[in-house]
Design a protein around this motif. Structure first.
Motif, PDB file in Angstrom:
ATOM      1  N   UNK A 288       0.833  -1.200   0.000  1.00 38.64           N
ATOM      2  CA  UNK A 288       0.000   0.000   0.000  1.00 38.64           C
ATOM      3  C   UNK A 288       0.871   1.254   0.000  1.00 38.64           C
ATOM      4  N   UNK A 289       0.598   2.159  -0.933  1.00 38.97           N
ATOM      5  CA  UNK A 289       1.303   3.439  -0.998  1.00 38.97           C
ATOM      6  C   UNK A 289       2.666   3.407  -1.650  1.00 38.97           C
ATOM      7  N   UNK A 290       3.140   2.208  -2.014  1.00 39.62           N
ATOM      8  CA  UNK A 290       4.468   2.136  -2.638  1.00 39.62           C
ATOM      9  C   UNK A 290       4.432   2.658  -4.074  1.00 39.62           C
ATOM     10  N   UNK A 291       5.477   3.414  -4.460  1.00 38.92           N
ATOM     11  CA  UNK A 291       5.647   3.919  -5.821  1.00 38.92           C
ATOM     12  C   UNK A 291       7.121   3.857  -6.221  1.00 38.92           C
ATOM     13  N   UNK A 292       7.376   3.640  -7.511  1.00 41.59           N
ATOM     14  CA  UNK A 292       8.747   3.664  -8.038  1.00 41.59           C
ATOM     15  C   UNK A 292       8.681   3.734  -9.563  1.00 41.59           C
ATOM     16  N   UNK A 293       9.809   4.037 -10.229  1.00 43.06           N
ATOM     17  CA  UNK A 293       9.803   4.059 -11.700  1.00 43.06           C
ATOM     18  C   UNK A 293       9.597   2.665 -12.278  1.00 43.06           C
ATOM     19  N   UNK A 294       8.958   2.592 -13.446  1.00 41.12           N
ATOM     20  CA  UNK A 294       8.755   1.325 -14.146  1.00 41.12           C
ATOM     21  C   UNK A 294      10.097   0.785 -14.646  1.00 41.12           C
ATOM     22  N   UNK A 295      10.412  -0.504 -14.370  1.00 47.16           N
ATOM     23  CA  UNK A 295      11.652  -1.074 -14.933  1.00 47.16           C
ATOM     24  C   UNK A 295      11.538  -1.211 -16.450  1.00 47.16           C
ATOM     25  N   UNK A 296      12.686  -1.251 -17.109  1.00 46.12           N
ATOM     26  CA  UNK A 296      12.692  -1.381 -18.565  1.00 46.12           C
ATOM     27  C   UNK A 296      12.107  -2.718 -18.991  1.00 46.12           C
ATOM     28  N   UNK A 297      11.358  -2.718 -20.046  1.00 41.00           N
ATOM     29  CA  UNK A 297      10.736  -3.936 -20.568  1.00 41.00           C
ATOM     30  C   UNK A 297      11.782  -4.954 -21.018  1.00 41.00           C
TER      31      UNK A 297
END
Length: 843
Positions: free
Chosen positions: A54-63
């Protein structure tokens, strides 16, 4: 072929799909959305409790990352643990181990700003990237050392790693990347420069002006370079450091050209308003250039940057031409040029002087009677050339280019002579043409790796038809060359200082010679084919800070017919002693399998009597050359001083390829020539004014061991050559005045004391025992350009060759006349005063 819009439509779904994962590198997303996307891509499931994420956010890893790499990335960003069960289920839980993590920040040493996406490389091959704050974390239990790198910065290796209360602060030094440095700009004229590899580079669209030239003719321009001459003022007889014209390699967009001149070599076949880059190598050429024992002239009409649509048309006192470039789309364009002689419509003063030089400016004197023989000729002459280029980019990495060229000269001459009421006439037809095509594909795999593939063909034909009226005899001669093949070239940038090239070349050359005579009947047709393979390796190191540049390579040739291998190393080494002084060492070993010979020396067709033949590895050996040169260059405060000493030796030459017009004309033997020389250039630029002076010295000797005089001067030796020019360029006005001076070329004198006029038999002294008179010529040229309010450009030019109208002798030989049965002394002279005017319009 698909239309551009269709191509874009087909690629649109790909970019939409790519966009699902290729999010902004610095944009954070809800953790739950990230793992749902990973589940869809890798066909697996995550097990977790809602309160855990809950509440965690981070950049999307590269595909493009693997599943394990994504899990390590998420563990670093969230401090969660991930248990992978057979790549089908992933359990997510909090770490119970409270051992401190190894953390750090990566900054630029110059501006102290954080570096995002710096690579942290572990010994086990794992790589992670820093976030937008330059931050990263590592598990200290798995790390003993790691590397830090980013494009544009010097990499670092961190060997002492242990967790601490404070994060590491790593500062990367910016790396200076050397661009393709121009060693000396504006050499001889604007638009001509000298590169760090020792080559001269001509940009016709930036070309200024040179004495006697009003257009950037590639082959006329290169004759201004020290060490490059033409003893008969012909672009079809260019001698580079003592070599013959056929020993030079002429390439047009990768196509080997066997014909280089119109109008018996007085005009280049390469349209001067088309070429974008011309590279000239006297020594130290790349290992990718083969089939030459002298210089390399590589002409590329592919622009380095995108250009707008353009059109131009021009006319001078010899020919008219048009040029057009049209962008079919953002990724494709077509380029067309065409040029044709105007001699079908008008005979200008320039045209008449050219014809006088080729045919009528020859004094034929009866050796016994000391008076001229009366020769007359009527002639019809015309030439044309045309080129086509189509270029298409496919996506962001691929480009296909198609180049086509066609060249043709046609001549009809009726010649007659009358002496003692005896008349003899000849009707001659000569056709010379060259067709060529090249299809190239280039792919940029990434910023560091490129591949280029060329498939090419060049077809040359020389047809001569000579009819003698009195003897009722017809002589037909034909010489055809078919040259085709392909090559692959790979370029790899390993570091900003070091690059590596490798490739393969296949070449097939077929040459046919035909002779047919009537009365008496005779027919002979000979065809030879040679196939060669070549492997090329080449490396380049360049460091701006240490002022060191090194390019070394090797070419391994294999000739199928002879089952022979040969190794040809090449070297270019340059070191900057200071910012103003540099020293350069160039060296090369090269070979050549085809050459031109002269069967009928006394034909008046000029250079077109030359025929291409292929080596048979015995009576016609493979020509091999070795050359080394040392150059010192000083450049400061608009002064340029360039001194180059060289040594060159070419083995495997045959007498019939050297243009002998003495006792060696019908002797067939092999040998070599050896040249030792110095080339000197001093130049000064003051505001809009440029002046330069050049001097060339060379000692050039033949060595034919089986001949009674084994050593004597080379036919193409010019011991001393001097040139001077003064050029003024301001705004749109340009003017140039210059002079050429050279010692006379060698000639063989007749031994008059042993000649009996009643039974004429030529008796010669030792070959090339004396010299012609000195050659001296003063030339002038000027151009002016203006532009109208609607953007149309106009350019007018004027040139005058040999202003002082000096009579310069360029050859002299003897022959026995079948008309008078006496010895004739034949003297040929250079162009007399020759004006030319040009006008051009560009849109």
């Amino acid at each position: 072929m698909l239309l551009p819009k269709q191509v874009h439509f087909l690629f649109l779904p790909f970019f939409l799909a790519l966009n699902l994962f290729a999010q902004d590198k610095g944009k954070v997303m809800p953790f739950q959305k990230i793992i749902i996307a990973i589940e869809q891509q890798h066909q697996m499931s995550f097990n977790y409790t809602e309160d855990l994420i809950a509440g965690l956010q981070c950049p999307m890893p590269k595909k493009s990352l693997s599943l394990d790499q994504k899990l390590r990335y998420l563990a670093q960003k969230t401090h969660l643990s991930f248990e992978n069960i057979g790549n089908r289920f992933i359990n997510i839980y909090k770490k119970e181990n409270t051992a401190p993590l190894l953390c750090g920040y990566v900054f630029g040493a110059g501006d102290k700003k954080p570096i995002e996406n710096a690579n942290i490389s572990l010994a086990n091959g794992t790589k992670i990237a820093t976030d937008f704050n330059g931050y990263f974390e590592l598990d200290p239990g798995e790390v003993t050392a790691f590397g830090v790198s980013h494009v544009g910065f010097v990499s670092q290796k961190i060997t002492s790693v242990r967790p601490d209360e404070n994060c590491l602060q790593i500062f990367l030094e910016p790396e200076i990347t050397e661009l393709e440095e121009i060693r000396a700009s504006a050499v001889l004229a604007s638009g001509i420069s000298k590169n760090t590899d020792g080559s001269f580079e001509i940009k016709p669209k930036k070309f200024g002006i040179l004495p006697g030239l009003i257009e950037p003719d590639a082959l006329q321009t290169m004759q201004q370079i020290p060490g490059v001459n033409s003893l008969d003022e012909s672009v079809s007889s260019i001698n580079v450091r003592g070599g013959t014209h056929d020993q030079n390699l002429f390439l047009w967009n990768g196509i080997r050209m066997f014909q280089t001149g119109h109008f018996f070599g007085l005009i280049s076949v390469f349209n001067p308003n088309l070429a974008h880059t011309i590279s000239i190598y006297k020594n130290g050429s790349s290992a990718f250039y083969g089939e030459s024992v002298s210089s390399v002239v590589a002409i590329s009409s592919t622009p380095e940057t995108a250009e707008k649509n353009s059109f131009s048309a021009g006319i001078n006192m010899i020919n008219a031409d048009v040029y057009g470039k049209y962008n079919l789309s953002k990724k494709s364009y077509i380029e067309i040029s065409a040029r044709k002689s105007i001699t079908d419509f008008v005979e200008t003063p320039t045209y008449k002087e050219y014809f006088n030089k080729v045919f009528q400016n020859t004094t034929i004197t009866d050796f016994a009677q000391k008076h001229d023989v009366d020769y007359h000729s009527d002639k019809k002459f015309g030439f044309y050339d045309a080129t086509l280029k189509y270029a298409q980019k496919i996506g962001s990495k691929d480009q296909i280019v198609l180049d086509l060229i066609t060249i043709k000269d046609n001549l009809e001459v009726f010649q007659s002579a009358t002496f003692y009421a005896i008349n003899r006439s000849e009707n001659n037809v000569l056709r010379q043409q060259n067709y060529g095509g090249n299809l190239s594909w280039k792919r940029n795999w990434n910023p560091f790796n490129t591949t280029k593939i060329n498939i090419y063909n060049s077809s040359y034909e020389l047809l001569g038809n000579q009819k003698t009226t009195n003897a009722n005899q017809t002589l037909i001669q034909e010489n055809t060359v078919n040259n085709n093949g392909f090559n692959v070239e790979n370029n790899h940038i390993l570091t900003p200082k070091f690059s590596f090239n490798n490739g393969y070349q296949y070449n097939e050359t077929g040459i046919t010679n035909l002779e047919q005579v009537t009365n008496p009947d005779f027919y002979r047709r000979v065809k030879d084919v040679l196939r060669t393979h070549a492997l090329i390796l080449e490396g380049k190191y360049s460091d701006t800070l240490s002022r060191l540049s090194l390019k070394a390579g090797a070419r391994i040739n294999y000739i199928e017919k002879f089952k022979k291998y040969s190794l040809e190393p090449r070297l270019q080494l340059r070191y900057g002693i200071s910012k103003s002084v540099s020293i350069e060492l160039l060296g090369e070993l090269k070979s050549q399998n085809s050459q031109q010979i002269i069967d009928l020396q006394k034909d008046y067709f000029g250079i077109e009597k030359r025929r291409w033949i292929i080596s048979n590895n015995s009576t016609v050996p493979i020509q091999r050359s070795r050359q080394v040169s040392v150059n010192v260059c000083y450049k400061e405060n608009d002064w340029l001083l360039d001194i180059e000493n060289f040594y060159k030796k070419v083995n495997g030459i045959i007498t019939s390829s050297q243009g002998f017009q003495n006792q060696l004309e019908f002797v067939r033997t092999t040998g070599d020539y050896e040249v030792l020389g110095t080339e000197f250039l001093i130049q000064k630029k003051i505001n809009h004014f440029l002046t330069w002076f050049s001097y060339t010295y060379n000692k050039n000797n033949y060595h034919f061991p089986d001949y009674e005089y084994p050593t004597f001067p080379n036919n193409f030796e010019l011991t001393h050559t001097l040139s001077w020019a003064a050029i003024y360029e301001k705004n749109n006005f340009k003017i140039a005045l210059g002079t050429k001076w050279s010692s006379g070329r060698p000639k063989t004198s007749a031994d008059v004391s042993q000649i009996d006029p009643s039974t004429p038999v030529l008796v010669y002294n030792k070959p090339n025992n004396t010299n012609l008179h000195i050659f001296s010529q003063v030339n002038l040229s000027a151009t002016y350009k203006w532009e109208t309010a609607n953007g149309i450009q106009y350019k007018a030019g004027l040139s005058i060759l040999n202003i002082l109208n000096r009579k310069n002798e360029i050859s002299e030989y003897y022959r026995i006349s079948s008309l008078t049965n006496s010895i004739e002394e034949v003297e040929t002279f250079a162009l007399q005063r020759t004006p030319n005017v040009s006008f051009r319009i560009s849109l």
